[in-house]
Design a protein around this motif. Structure first.
Motif, PDB file in Angstrom:
ATOM      1  N   ASP A   1      18.951 -26.921  31.486  1.00  0.00           N
ATOM      2  CA  ASP A   1      19.831 -28.082  31.294  1.00  0.00           C
ATOM      3  C   ASP A   1      19.225 -29.256  32.051  1.00  0.00           C
ATOM      4  O   ASP A   1      19.094 -29.215  33.280  1.00  0.00           O
ATOM      5  CB  ASP A   1      21.241 -27.782  31.813  1.00  0.00           C
ATOM      6  CG  ASP A   1      22.210 -28.906  31.502  1.00  0.00           C
ATOM      7  OD1 ASP A   1      21.982 -29.639  30.530  1.00  0.00           O
ATOM      8  OD2 ASP A   1      23.192 -29.065  32.255  1.00  0.00           O
ATOM      9  N   ILE A   2      18.843 -30.284  31.325  1.00  0.00           N
ATOM     10  CA  ILE A   2      18.179 -31.427  31.944  1.00  0.00           C
ATOM     11  C   ILE A   2      19.097 -32.646  31.914  1.00  0.00           C
ATOM     12  O   ILE A   2      19.878 -32.834  30.984  1.00  0.00           O
ATOM     13  CB  ILE A   2      16.848 -31.757  31.239  1.00  0.00           C
ATOM     14  CG1 ILE A   2      17.112 -32.287  29.820  1.00  0.00           C
ATOM     15  CG2 ILE A   2      15.947 -30.527  31.198  1.00  0.00           C
ATOM     16  CD1 ILE A   2      15.929 -32.979  29.192  1.00  0.00           C
ATOM     17  N   GLY A   3      18.991 -33.460  32.953  1.00  0.00           N
ATOM     18  CA  GLY A   3      19.617 -34.768  32.953  1.00  0.00           C
ATOM     19  C   GLY A   3      18.557 -35.796  32.611  1.00  0.00           C
ATOM     20  O   GLY A   3      17.516 -35.883  33.277  1.00  0.00           O
ATOM     21  N   VAL A   4      18.779 -36.555  31.571  1.00  0.00           N
ATOM     22  CA  VAL A   4      17.771 -37.495  31.104  1.00  0.00           C
ATOM     23  C   VAL A   4      18.430 -38.808  30.710  1.00  0.00           C
ATOM     24  O   VAL A   4      19.531 -38.822  30.164  1.00  0.00           O
ATOM     25  CB  VAL A   4      16.980 -36.904  29.910  1.00  0.00           C
ATOM     26  CG1 VAL A   4      17.918 -36.564  28.753  1.00  0.00           C
ATOM     27  CG2 VAL A   4      15.871 -37.829  29.451  1.00  0.00           C
ATOM     28  N   CYS A   5      17.751 -39.908  31.025  1.00  0.00           N
ATOM     29  CA  CYS A   5      18.208 -41.222  30.577  1.00  0.00           C
ATOM     30  C   CYS A   5      17.183 -41.764  29.590  1.00  0.00           C
ATOM     31  O   CYS A   5      15.990 -41.857  29.909  1.00  0.00           O
ATOM     32  CB  CYS A   5      18.360 -42.172  31.761  1.00  0.00           C
ATOM     33  SG  CYS A   5      19.872 -41.883  32.709  1.00  0.00           S
ATOM     34  N   ILE A   6      17.664 -42.098  28.410  1.00  0.00           N
ATOM     35  CA  ILE A   6      16.790 -42.549  27.328  1.00  0.00           C
ATOM     36  C   ILE A   6      16.958 -44.051  27.155  1.00  0.00           C
ATOM     37  O   ILE A   6      18.065 -44.545  26.925  1.00  0.00           O
ATOM     38  CB  ILE A   6      17.111 -41.797  26.021  1.00  0.00           C
ATOM     39  CG1 ILE A   6      16.940 -40.291  26.245  1.00  0.00           C
ATOM     40  CG2 ILE A   6      16.208 -42.288  24.893  1.00  0.00           C
ATOM     41  CD1 ILE A   6      17.361 -39.448  25.062  1.00  0.00           C
ATOM     42  N   LEU A   7      15.838 -44.765  27.296  1.00  0.00           N
ATOM     43  CA  LEU A   7      15.856 -46.222  27.284  1.00  0.00           C
ATOM     44  C   LEU A   7      15.356 -46.747  25.952  1.00  0.00           C
ATOM     45  O   LEU A   7      14.309 -46.310  25.447  1.00  0.00           O
ATOM     46  CB  LEU A   7      14.945 -46.782  28.386  1.00  0.00           C
ATOM     47  CG  LEU A   7      15.210 -46.314  29.819  1.00  0.00           C
ATOM     48  CD1 LEU A   7      14.044 -46.673  30.699  1.00  0.00           C
ATOM     49  CD2 LEU A   7      16.482 -46.944  30.338  1.00  0.00           C
ATOM     50  N   ASN A   8      16.086 -47.704  25.428  1.00  0.00           N
ATOM     51  CA  ASN A   8      15.559 -48.463  24.298  1.00  0.00           C
ATOM     52  C   ASN A   8      14.358 -49.254  24.803  1.00  0.00           C
ATOM     53  O   ASN A   8      14.399 -49.856  25.874  1.00  0.00           O
ATOM     54  CB  ASN A   8      16.639 -49.402  23.766  1.00  0.00           C
ATOM     55  CG  ASN A   8      16.197 -50.153  22.530  1.00  0.00           C
ATOM     56  OD1 ASN A   8      15.342 -51.026  22.594  1.00  0.00           O
ATOM     57  ND2 ASN A   8      16.793 -49.818  21.398  1.00  0.00           N
ATOM     58  N   ASP A   9      13.294 -49.237  24.043  1.00  0.00           N
ATOM     59  CA  ASP A   9      12.052 -49.878  24.495  1.00  0.00           C
ATOM     60  C   ASP A   9      12.203 -51.378  24.712  1.00  0.00           C
ATOM     61  O   ASP A   9      11.359 -52.015  25.348  1.00  0.00           O
ATOM     62  CB  ASP A   9      10.927 -49.649  23.469  1.00  0.00           C
ATOM     63  CG  ASP A   9      10.599 -48.174  23.329  1.00  0.00           C
ATOM     64  OD1 ASP A   9      11.334 -47.361  23.911  1.00  0.00           O
ATOM     65  OD2 ASP A   9       9.615 -47.848  22.651  1.00  0.00           O
ATOM     66  N   GLN A  10      13.275 -51.954  24.185  1.00  0.00           N
ATOM     67  CA  GLN A  10      13.417 -53.400  24.253  1.00  0.00           C
ATOM     68  C   GLN A  10      14.554 -53.865  25.163  1.00  0.00           C
ATOM     69  O   GLN A  10      14.543 -54.999  25.618  1.00  0.00           O
ATOM     70  CB  GLN A  10      13.655 -53.960  22.845  1.00  0.00           C
ATOM     71  CG  GLN A  10      12.570 -53.586  21.852  1.00  0.00           C
ATOM     72  CD  GLN A  10      11.207 -54.106  22.268  1.00  0.00           C
ATOM     73  OE1 GLN A  10      11.098 -55.208  22.801  1.00  0.00           O
ATOM     74  NE2 GLN A  10      10.170 -53.319  22.040  1.00  0.00           N
ATOM     75  N   TYR A  11      15.535 -52.983  25.449  1.00  0.00           N
ATOM     76  CA  TYR A  11      16.731 -53.500  26.118  1.00  0.00           C
ATOM     77  C   TYR A  11      17.402 -52.396  26.922  1.00  0.00           C
ATOM     78  O   TYR A  11      17.796 -51.377  26.370  1.00  0.00           O
ATOM     79  CB  TYR A  11      17.695 -54.065  25.072  1.00  0.00           C
ATOM     80  CG  TYR A  11      18.865 -54.834  25.650  1.00  0.00           C
ATOM     81  CD1 TYR A  11      18.696 -55.691  26.735  1.00  0.00           C
ATOM     82  CD2 TYR A  11      20.132 -54.712  25.102  1.00  0.00           C
ATOM     83  CE1 TYR A  11      19.762 -56.402  27.258  1.00  0.00           C
ATOM     84  CE2 TYR A  11      21.216 -55.423  25.616  1.00  0.00           C
ATOM     85  CZ  TYR A  11      21.013 -56.268  26.695  1.00  0.00           C
ATOM     86  OH  TYR A  11      22.076 -56.960  27.209  1.00  0.00           O
ATOM     87  N   LEU A  12      17.522 -52.593  28.222  1.00  0.00           N
ATOM     88  CA  LEU A  12      18.031 -51.562  29.123  1.00  0.00           C
ATOM     89  C   LEU A  12      19.487 -51.163  28.886  1.00  0.00           C
ATOM     90  O   LEU A  12      19.799 -49.980  28.908  1.00  0.00           O
ATOM     91  CB  LEU A  12      17.854 -52.012  30.584  1.00  0.00           C
ATOM     92  CG  LEU A  12      18.383 -51.067  31.656  1.00  0.00           C
ATOM     93  CD1 LEU A  12      17.696 -49.715  31.570  1.00  0.00           C
ATOM     94  CD2 LEU A  12      18.185 -51.663  33.043  1.00  0.00           C
ATOM     95  N   PRO A  13      20.444 -52.082  28.681  1.00  0.00           N
ATOM     96  CA  PRO A  13      21.847 -51.652  28.562  1.00  0.00           C
ATOM     97  C   PRO A  13      22.135 -50.707  27.398  1.00  0.00           C
ATOM     98  O   PRO A  13      23.240 -50.203  27.285  1.00  0.00           O
ATOM     99  CB  PRO A  13      22.605 -52.978  28.405  1.00  0.00           C
ATOM    100  CG  PRO A  13      21.762 -53.969  29.118  1.00  0.00           C
ATOM    101  CD  PRO A  13      20.360 -53.553  28.801  1.00  0.00           C
TER     102      PRO A  13
END
Length: 519
Positions: A319-331
């Motif tokens: 079970d991983i905790g991951v944050c996936i970012l849009n390449d153009q916009y952090l929010p």
């Protein structure tokens, strides 16, 4: 005109009212953050009632509301949460709401000498606290019940009533103590109320000890909980900070995105190597922290493919905790818990349902808590701040989850008291809790609230925890009926309050007029 004996203590208290307020203020300070003292949780409402019962109702209400507002702001300071106008307004409105039980107690108990009057304040406190928690963006954070962390016999009450039962018994002590003083300690008058309270309290503790004694869980599974390496995290953050800042402003350069990828790969390689080591040592479930890896959306499939392969090769649940970012916009960031099964398939993909207001720039998930059957019991998950919302965790309890995996990420100012409060969820819902916390306290807790293992991120290197966790949960009344006790308190409070108002009006309308010439 003489004063009735049963009110003598109330009027006498006016001379020491501000002393009681000072003691209440000091006790209230000791119910927050790392200053928590369990006894202060019992003293604060008792002392504040001594003050409000001796004051004009409006004055008592305003002072109480301001005191609670100051206390809420102090919690933000202790927690290093940035101030904002909306936050301050929410705290002030919540404080006015929490001051209502003190106001109604002052208005309705003055002419009520029966021990039944002592129920009005605890019923009101529970009702208001529960209703506030439903609407409060901070959930149950800062609840008075959390001051009792560590008192396991008392905390077994959570399995029946949730935190509302703890609040009730604490605040009933406050109103009962005031009532005893106002009855001039006359045993014939106070005997029934005192004996009832002491009997209930004794049953709570005896039942709690019995539950602890008979709640053994022989079948266990080895669970490894891995935080990101502090030295590696510091190295990765050097190249990621500017990229994150510029993503927030929509202007990250290719070089900055490359630095972000490089840092993520560094952390991923380390976590995968440590995961393999734990699997070789016998771990069947491995948990990573919240946002343990930052992924650019364009790299998602590549990274997840590596994780699926690792879970399959090591034949474990990862079970991983991951944050996936849009390449153009952090929010547009997604904060997820993803479970890979031993076949390398994704068993769940849960998005954080309750981002921290003012701190988390993530998209809130739908709040549907997943539960997956495995050879090691039914597994479930939520992410960090989600654990401060008991109603959300009831989904896992009702689905008879055996182990809740909670990827988390705190910060030093809320370590360890935030994790300590979260352990209440295990007792309420009857599951074991494994909370992997970057920048905080990681714990493994059994369904009775006993600590199986713990590791503090700031005092351990490497940041790894291993525990033998029960593979079966414990059925609890709270998991079945939810907040029925809190709703019952709401209804009875309304009924008692209405009854007191009606009785008072009848007395006023039937009071004989004075004879001419008399005073």
């Amino acid at each position: 005109m003489s004063v009735a004996p049963k009110y003598s203590a109330r009027y006498a208290a006016r001379g020491t009212a501000w002393i009681w307020l000072a003691v209440a203020t000091l006790a209230l300070i000791c119910t927050h953050g790392n200053w928590i003292i369990a006894l202060a949780g019992w003293l604060y409402p008792f002392c504040l009632l001594r003050f409000t019962r001796s004051q004009h109702p409006l004055l008592g209400f305003l002072v109480t509301a301001l005191l609670l507002t100051a206390s809420g702001l102090l919690l933000l300071i202790f927690s290093a949460i940035p101030f904002s106008v909306p936050f301050v307004l929410v705290i002030f409105v919540s404080s006015c709401f929490l001051a209502l039980p003190f106001l109604l107690d002052r208005l309705l108990t003055q002419k009520w000498s029966s021990w039944v009057s002592t129920l009005l304040f605890p019923l009101g406190y529970v009702a208001v606290s529960y209703l506030k928690g439903l609407a409060d963006p901070l959930g149950s954070l800062g609840s008075l019940a959390y001051t009792q962390y560590g008192d396991l016999p008392l905390l077994q009450l959570l399995s029946m009533t949730g935190i509302s039962g703890i609040l009730f018994i604490m605040t009933w002590f406050a109103s009962l103590g005031n009532w005893i003083i106002e009855q001039d300690w006359a045993w014939p008058k106070i005997r029934r109320g005192v004996m009832l309270y002491m009997t209930i309290l004794a049953l709570i503790f005896v039942g709690g000890y019995a539950r602890l004694l008979f709640s053994s869980q022989p079948a266990t599974v080895r669970v490894a909980s891995l935080g990101t390496s502090a030295p590696l995290y510091a190295r990765a953050a050097q190249g990621q900070k500017q990229a994150l800042k510029d993503l927030n402003a929509r202007r990250a350069t290719p070089a900055e995105l490359a630095a972000l990828r490089s840092g993520s790969t560094l952390l991923l390689n380390d976590l995968l190597a440590r995961t393999h080591h734990e699997a070789q040592a016998g771990a069947k479930i491995v948990l990573w922290p919240e946002c343990g890896i930052l992924l650019l959306q364009a790299d998602e499939q590549t990274f997840l493919g590596r994780l699926a392969t690792a879970a399959h090769q090591d034949s474990l649940y990862l079970d991983i905790g991951v944050c996936i970012l849009n390449d153009q916009y952090l929010p547009n960031m997604l904060d997820q818990s993803i479970l890979f099964n031993p076949q390398g398939q994704i068993s769940w993909r849960f998005e954080k349902a309750h981002p921290v207001p003012g701190l988390d720039s993530v998209v809130a998930g739908n709040g549907v808590v997943p539960v997956v059957s495995t050879p090691y019991g039914r597994l479930s998950t939520v992410i960090c701040f989600d654990e401060d919302f008991p109603a959300l965790l009831q989904q896992a309890g009702r689905s008879q989850a055996a182990i809740l995996l909670a990827p988390s990420n705190d910060w030093q100012e809320i370590d360890p008291w935030h994790t300590n409060a979260i352990t209440f969820r295990a007792i309420e819902e009857g599951f074991s809790l494994v909370r992997e916390t970057n920048n905080g306290l990681s714990v493994a807790i059994d369904p009775a609230g006993r600590t199986l293992a713990s590791v503090d991120y700031f005092h351990t290197d490497p940041q790894s925890m291993v525990a033998l966790v029960p593979t079966q949960g414990t059925e609890t009344l709270y998991a079945r009926v939810g907040d029925a006790f809190a709703w019952l308190c709401c209804l009875v409070w309304l009924a008692l309050g209405a009854g007191a108002i009606v009785t008072r009006r009848k007395r006023l309308t039937t009071k004989p007029n004075p004879e001419p010439g008399t005073a």
